[in-house]
Enzyme design. Structure first.
Site, PDB file in Angstrom:
ATOM      1  N   ASN A 163      19.838  53.009  71.534  1.00  9.95           N
ATOM      2  CA  ASN A 163      18.679  52.819  72.421  1.00  9.95           C
ATOM      3  C   ASN A 163      17.373  52.562  71.667  1.00  9.95           C
ATOM      4  OD1 ASN A 163      18.678  55.447  71.518  1.00  9.95           O
ATOM      5  ND2 ASN A 163      17.882  56.296  73.422  1.00  9.95           N
ATOM      6  N   PRO A 187      24.219  52.270  61.787  1.00 10.49           N
ATOM      7  CA  PRO A 187      23.674  52.079  63.133  1.00 10.49           C
ATOM      8  C   PRO A 187      24.813  51.918  64.131  1.00 10.49           C
ATOM      9  CG  PRO A 187      23.438  50.056  61.824  1.00 10.49           C
ATOM     10  CD  PRO A 187      24.152  51.048  60.956  1.00 10.49           C
ATOM     11  N   GLU A 260      21.223  65.268  67.387  1.00 11.42           N
ATOM     12  CA  GLU A 260      20.291  64.871  68.456  1.00 11.42           C
ATOM     13  C   GLU A 260      21.138  64.280  69.566  1.00 11.42           C
ATOM     14  OE1 GLU A 260      17.089  65.400  68.593  1.00 11.42           O
ATOM     15  OE2 GLU A 260      16.876  66.216  66.594  1.00 11.42           O
ATOM     16  N   GLY A 262      22.622  64.336  73.976  1.00 10.19           N
ATOM     17  CA  GLY A 262      22.180  63.917  75.307  1.00 10.19           C
ATOM     18  C   GLY A 262      21.485  65.014  76.092  1.00 10.19           C
ATOM     19  N   CYS A 294      17.119  59.601  75.872  1.00 12.91           N
ATOM     20  CA  CYS A 294      17.830  60.882  75.911  1.00 12.91           C
ATOM     21  C   CYS A 294      17.047  61.975  76.634  1.00 12.91           C
ATOM     22  CB  CYS A 294      18.145  61.328  74.493  1.00 12.91           C
ATOM     23  SG  CYS A 294      16.702  61.313  73.421  1.00 12.91           S
ATOM     24  N   LYS A 466      20.934  74.482  73.575  1.00 10.73           N
ATOM     25  CA  LYS A 466      22.295  74.482  74.133  1.00 10.73           C
ATOM     26  C   LYS A 466      23.105  73.291  73.575  1.00 10.73           C
ATOM     27  CE  LYS A 466      20.767  75.487  78.557  1.00 10.73           C
ATOM     28  NZ  LYS A 466      20.854  75.998  79.933  1.00 10.73           N
ATOM     29  N   GLU A 473      14.181  66.887  64.565  1.00 10.40           N
ATOM     30  CA  GLU A 473      13.627  65.732  63.862  1.00 10.40           C
ATOM     31  C   GLU A 473      12.114  65.800  64.019  1.00 10.40           C
ATOM     32  OE1 GLU A 473      15.945  62.265  65.359  1.00 10.40           O
ATOM     33  OE2 GLU A 473      16.889  62.355  63.387  1.00 10.40           O
TER      34      GLU A 473
HETATM   35  P1  NDP Z   1      27.640  57.599  70.902  1.00  8.60           P
HETATM   36  O1  NDP Z   1      27.871  59.046  70.737  1.00  8.60           O
HETATM   37  O2  NDP Z   1      28.657  56.796  71.606  1.00  8.60           O
HETATM   38  O3  NDP Z   1      27.465  56.886  69.489  1.00  8.60           O
HETATM   39  C1  NDP Z   1      26.480  57.292  68.550  1.00  8.60           C
HETATM   40  C2  NDP Z   1      26.860  56.812  67.179  1.00  8.60           C
HETATM   41  O4  NDP Z   1      28.032  57.487  66.738  1.00  8.60           O
HETATM   42  C3  NDP Z   1      27.203  55.321  67.115  1.00  8.60           C
HETATM   43  O5  NDP Z   1      26.741  54.818  65.881  1.00  8.60           O
HETATM   44  C4  NDP Z   1      28.705  55.336  67.183  1.00  8.60           C
HETATM   45  O6  NDP Z   1      29.295  54.180  66.681  1.00  8.60           O
HETATM   46  C5  NDP Z   1      29.019  56.558  66.322  1.00  8.60           C
HETATM   47  N1  NDP Z   1      30.312  57.181  66.553  1.00  8.60           N
HETATM   48  C6  NDP Z   1      31.131  57.079  67.621  1.00  8.60           C
HETATM   49  N2  NDP Z   1      32.210  57.891  67.456  1.00  8.60           N
HETATM   50  C7  NDP Z   1      32.071  58.509  66.257  1.00  8.60           C
HETATM   51  C8  NDP Z   1      32.841  59.470  65.528  1.00  8.60           C
HETATM   52  N3  NDP Z   1      33.990  59.952  66.001  1.00  8.60           N
HETATM   53  N4  NDP Z   1      32.393  59.885  64.329  1.00  8.60           N
HETATM   54  C9  NDP Z   1      31.205  59.428  63.836  1.00  8.60           C
HETATM   55  N5  NDP Z   1      30.441  58.525  64.480  1.00  8.60           N
HETATM   56  C10 NDP Z   1      30.857  58.065  65.671  1.00  8.60           C
HETATM   57  O7  NDP Z   1      26.223  57.448  71.590  1.00  8.60           O
HETATM   58  P2  NDP Z   1      25.541  56.126  72.135  1.00  8.60           P
HETATM   59  O8  NDP Z   1      25.360  55.175  71.019  1.00  8.60           O
HETATM   60  O9  NDP Z   1      26.285  55.707  73.349  1.00  8.60           O
HETATM   61  O10 NDP Z   1      24.087  56.627  72.536  1.00  8.60           O
HETATM   62  C11 NDP Z   1      23.784  57.204  73.762  1.00  8.60           C
HETATM   63  C12 NDP Z   1      23.743  58.713  73.649  1.00  8.60           C
HETATM   64  O11 NDP Z   1      22.866  59.087  72.617  1.00  8.60           O
HETATM   65  C13 NDP Z   1      23.249  59.393  74.903  1.00  8.60           C
HETATM   66  O12 NDP Z   1      24.041  60.516  75.186  1.00  8.60           O
HETATM   67  C14 NDP Z   1      21.847  59.844  74.522  1.00  8.60           C
HETATM   68  O13 NDP Z   1      21.395  60.940  75.255  1.00  8.60           O
HETATM   69  C15 NDP Z   1      22.010  60.134  73.076  1.00  8.60           C
HETATM   70  N6  NDP Z   1      20.726  60.064  72.378  1.00  8.60           N
HETATM   71  C16 NDP Z   1      20.128  61.218  71.961  1.00  8.60           C
HETATM   72  C17 NDP Z   1      18.870  61.195  71.365  1.00  8.60           C
HETATM   73  C18 NDP Z   1      18.205  62.444  70.892  1.00  8.60           C
HETATM   74  O14 NDP Z   1      17.289  62.347  70.086  1.00  8.60           O
HETATM   75  N7  NDP Z   1      18.592  63.616  71.337  1.00  8.60           N
HETATM   76  C19 NDP Z   1      18.137  59.928  71.189  1.00  8.60           C
HETATM   77  C20 NDP Z   1      18.872  58.788  71.622  1.00  8.60           C
HETATM   78  C21 NDP Z   1      20.115  58.859  72.216  1.00  8.60           C
HETATM   79  P3  NDP Z   1      29.505  52.889  67.637  1.00  8.60           P
HETATM   80  O15 NDP Z   1      28.529  52.963  68.745  1.00  8.60           O
HETATM   81  O16 NDP Z   1      29.251  51.764  66.729  1.00  8.60           O
HETATM   82  O17 NDP Z   1      30.882  53.007  68.151  1.00  8.60           O
END
Ligand code: NDP
Length: 499
Positions: A163, A187, A260, A262, A294, A466, A473
């Site tokens: 995002n 990324p 970080e 959801g 998020c 939780k 960060e």
């Molecule tokens: P994902 O959990 O699907 O993916 C995050 C990253 O992890 C991607 O680079 C992904 O690769 C990678 N990944 C996937 N599976 C694994 C694994 N088993 N081991 C290691 N890395 C893995 O999240 P999204 O990208 O869909 O992002 C949306 C989510 O992120 C929402 O839940 C949102 O709330 C949260 N978020 C939280 C933030 C915060 O600061 N708290 C800020 C922004 C978002 P790939 O996508 O290439 O498969």
């Protein structure tokens, strides 16, 4: 620094192919495997990216070891000067980088132009300034004394969500590099270009080779990072479920983790609030970045005395002031969702909301704006008559879908707001200063706002309670999370020994 250009046989069109960024340059993989990246607003493939195969993975670690040796031997002020050059380059190239983010994510230009690059640059600047001020402690123990040193951890891994791709890469590399670590960053495969552009900038600014490597690919590449014995820490941004997998994997080599994750955050609007401001906050906290944030306040609890007024204004402003379309058009303020599957997921949640009895105040369908008919758009959607046990009220949707709920009693709404395993953020709107603090102190969330929503300056630590996360960060404490304390005891007298 240009990527290799090639004709991709599947598309029969010229699109760039980006390689992984290792040891200060683009490096070809050996497997030849690559993946396509689409512009969410047009559904067109805009470039390909090579997957980090085994050859890239081992090169990334070897390079990071060398980079760490050079970088960690520099003084904090030397590192700071270099990072500040990178900050200047980020700001200088704001528009070019913002465009990368718009094309990768589908978010509106009017946001990326003033938020994504700048908030990333701010955080690197903040930690560059802070690093030379980090001190250990010294204490006398009789005639002897000890002192502590803040030492870097070594090679860290960053794994980002899609995002805010460039901002996330900056938020992880800023403190990691300022503290003297090397970072291998992966990324999301949906949005891989911003991190490569940051890597180019770091090299141009003088960050030594290997200090910031970018590896590309999906979960598999992430898993490799989380399990690698030479990586000391993983900073992860993504879904709760993925975070649990990352932490489990990181435990096998006892890595430190920052998570970080959801949220399903509540916004409480009391009957003495400035209703227009509260509506602004609810709209920002649900429709900014087309709802893919998020910390979004997807559960909006409104006091019954102002409920009608609140939803009237909310409906009018949502229907009149939101412009969906080509995200590069500066007038557009609602972009496309990240992918077709994600668009479908959000639409499925909307269907579930209707099925479970929530009432659609507005929106509820996919959009096909004239200027971007093939994009993955979803109309800004507001549900009223919601109940706490509905799926749309309980689960993170990560799209432009707001649930409005009514409340009457302060203690009761606090209990309802806290009735979730998530705890990323929360907000309160009231003019009663005592109530504002009283309520916020009882909300189980790591990032809270009073009469504001969504602001996240570099100085303020952010992270979840939780299941929404571990660690923080930004803010001073984050630098500590990228260092380890070495205690050094100094004997000043002859050693007394019974042996
Ligand atoms: P994902 O959990 O699907 O993916 C995050 C990253 O992890 C991607 O680079 C992904 O690769 C990678 N990944 C996937 N599976 C694994 C694994 N088993 N081991 C290691 N890395 C893995 O999240 P999204 O990208 O869909 O992002 C949306 C989510 O992120 C929402 O839940 C949102 O709330 C949260 N978020 C939280 C933030 C915060 O600061 N708290 C800020 C922004 C978002 P790939 O996508 O290439 O498969």
């Amino acid at each position: 620094m240009e990527p290799n250009m090639t004709t991709t046989s599947s598309q029969q069109s010229n699109v760039p192919v980006y390689q992984n960024f290792i040891h200060g340059r683009y490096m070809a993989n050996q497997s030849g495997e690559s993946f396509a990246v689409r512009n969410p607003a047009t559904d067109e493939v805009i470039y390909h990216v090579e997957v980090a195969d085994e050859s890239i993975q081992s090169a990334a670690i070897e390079s990071a070891k060398q980079g760490f040796a050079v970088w960690s031997a520099m003084t904090p002020i030397e590192r700071s000067r270099i990072l500040l050059k990178a900050v200047a380059l980020l700001r200088e190239r704001n528009d070019e980088l913002a465009k990368v983010e718009v094309l990768d994510t589908g978010k509106p230009w009017q946001e990326a132009e003033c938020v994504d690059v700048q908030t990333g640059a701010d955080v690197i600047e903040y930690f560059a300034g802070l690093a030379p001020a980090q001190v250990g402690q010294q204490q006398m123990v009789g005639d002897d004394f000890y002192y502590t040193r803040k030492e870097p951890l070594g090679i860290c891994a960053g794994i980002g969500a899609w995002n805010y791709p460039l901002q996330i890469a900056c938020w992880k590399s800023g403190p990691a590099l300022a503290a003297g670590n090397a970072l291998v960053f992966k990324p999301s495969e949906e949005t891989p270009l911003g991190a490569l552009k940051l890597a180019e900038i770091f090299v141009e600014a003088g960050v030594p080779e290997g200090v910031f490597n970018v590896v590309q690919g999906a979960a598999q590449v992430g898993q490799w990072l989380t399990a690698h014995a030479d990586i000391e820490k993983v900073s992860f941004t993504g879904e709760v479920g993925t975070g649990k997998k990352v932490m489990t994997s990181a435990a096998s080599t006892l890595k430190d983790v920052t998570m970080e994750l959801g949220g399903k955050s509540p916004l409480l609007v009391f009957d003495d609030a400035d209703i227009s401001d509260a509506v602004s906050a609810a709209m920002l906290g649900n429709f900014y970045t087309q709802g893919e944030i998020c910390t979004n306040c997807t559960r909006v609890y409104v006091h019954k005395n102002v409920y009608e007024q609140f939803i009237d204004e909310l409906k009018t402003r949502t229907e009149n002031n939101i412009i969906a379309g080509d995200p590069m058009n500066p007038e557009v303020n609602l972009g496309a969702l990240i992918s077709k599957p994600h668009q479908q997921l959000v639409l499925n949640y909307i269907a579930k909301g209707v099925e479970e009895g929530a009432k659609l105040l507005t929106g509820g369908e996919a959009l096909r704006p004239d200027s971007a008919p093939n994009g993955y758009f979803v109309a800004p959607t507001i549900f009223v008559d919601c109940h706490d046990d509905m799926t749309i009220v309980k689960e993170e949707i990560f799209g432009p879908v707001m649930s409005v709920l009514v409340f009457d009693d302060e203690q009761d709404v606090i209990k309802r707001a806290n009735n979730t395993h998530l705890g990323l953020a929360a907000g309160v709107f009231t003019k009663d200063i005592q109530r504002a603090h009283r309520v916020i102190h009882q909300l189980e969330a790591g990032i809270c706002w009073i009469n504001a929503y969504g602001n996240s300056p570099a100085e303020m630590p952010v992270g979840g309670y939780k299941h929404s996360g571990i660690g923080r960060e930004n803010g001073v404490e984050t630098l500590d999370q990228y260092t380890q304390t070495k205690s050094v005891y100094v004997g000043m007298n002859k050693i007394e020994s019974p042996f």
